[in-house]
Design a protein around this motif. Sequence first.
Motif, PDB file in Angstrom:
ATOM      1  N   ASP A 244       9.999  57.841  24.723  1.00  0.00           N
ATOM      2  CA  ASP A 244       9.362  56.764  23.967  1.00  0.00           C
ATOM      3  C   ASP A 244       9.676  57.021  22.500  1.00  0.00           C
ATOM      4  O   ASP A 244       8.985  57.786  21.829  1.00  0.00           O
ATOM      5  CB  ASP A 244       7.858  56.760  24.240  1.00  0.00           C
ATOM      6  CG  ASP A 244       7.154  55.579  23.607  1.00  0.00           C
ATOM      7  OD1 ASP A 244       7.834  54.658  23.113  1.00  0.00           O
ATOM      8  OD2 ASP A 244       5.914  55.579  23.592  1.00  0.00           O
TER       9      ASP A 244
ATOM     10  N   ARG B 156       9.708  50.090  19.431  1.00  0.00           N
ATOM     11  CA  ARG B 156       9.939  51.381  20.076  1.00  0.00           C
ATOM     12  C   ARG B 156      11.000  51.189  21.153  1.00  0.00           C
ATOM     13  O   ARG B 156      11.161  50.092  21.678  1.00  0.00           O
ATOM     14  CB  ARG B 156       8.654  51.923  20.695  1.00  0.00           C
ATOM     15  CG  ARG B 156       7.524  52.084  19.679  1.00  0.00           C
ATOM     16  CD  ARG B 156       6.336  52.778  20.271  1.00  0.00           C
ATOM     17  NE  ARG B 156       6.591  54.171  20.579  1.00  0.00           N
ATOM     18  CZ  ARG B 156       6.490  55.167  19.701  1.00  0.00           C
ATOM     19  NH1 ARG B 156       6.179  54.920  18.444  1.00  0.00           N
ATOM     20  NH2 ARG B 156       6.709  56.412  20.066  1.00  0.00           N
TER      21      ARG B 156
ATOM     22  N   SER C 283       5.003  47.955  19.635  1.00  0.00           N
ATOM     23  CA  SER C 283       3.804  48.687  20.014  1.00  0.00           C
ATOM     24  C   SER C 283       2.554  47.880  19.677  1.00  0.00           C
ATOM     25  O   SER C 283       2.545  47.127  18.706  1.00  0.00           O
ATOM     26  CB  SER C 283       3.773  50.050  19.328  1.00  0.00           C
ATOM     27  OG  SER C 283       3.756  49.895  17.933  1.00  0.00           O
TER      28      SER C 283
ATOM     29  N   SER D 223       1.028  46.691  15.967  1.00  0.00           N
ATOM     30  CA  SER D 223       2.005  46.717  14.872  1.00  0.00           C
ATOM     31  C   SER D 223       1.882  45.431  14.069  1.00  0.00           C
ATOM     32  O   SER D 223       1.596  44.373  14.602  1.00  0.00           O
ATOM     33  CB  SER D 223       3.422  46.898  15.410  1.00  0.00           C
ATOM     34  OG  SER D 223       3.800  45.791  16.174  1.00  0.00           O
TER      35      SER D 223
END
Length: 179
Positions: A16, A35, A161, A164
Amino acid sequence: RRPHPLAGTRWRMTLDIGREKNTWMPPQWAASGRRMEVPMLCAFRENGTLDVRIGPYLDMDVEGGTWSVDEGSNKLRFHVETGWFRTQVGGFERFDVSLPKGRLYFLCSAWGNVLSEKNNVLTIRATRFLVRRENRMVGTFRVAQETEADPSLPPCRTYLSPGSSSSGGYGQEFFDDDL
């Protein structure tokens, strides 16, 4: 000398890669909240080497590295070599998440042939101010022991994510084959 209990085992790992709290990566690196999730199969060999394979849809070569366990602290340390984009640009880049060509370092706890399943650390080595060498956290990884003879790996994916600032919605996904 007896081989370590990890020798001869295979593990499915999910890398990740993205901005982590307190990382020393530059402020613009992964600032969007994106990500990369990279599935990887890793085989630990008795001679201290690794065989690795990553999931499809990631234009980066990854080669095996070496591994060792610090018996005093039960820490497993290993690295893989990240290679070239198919376009011959060094490293890997997807949106504002990138890795330079070179080694990607892994650190997790190991008790015999059992590995910590999550909260494991991914780092790279970088130079600051032309002389200072430092480890920079670039993500985490999860592990599970692999028992299938020839397992398939899911595709790599990019996602925003939760929480964010640039995401239109929480957990919005972008699959690499859609880009």
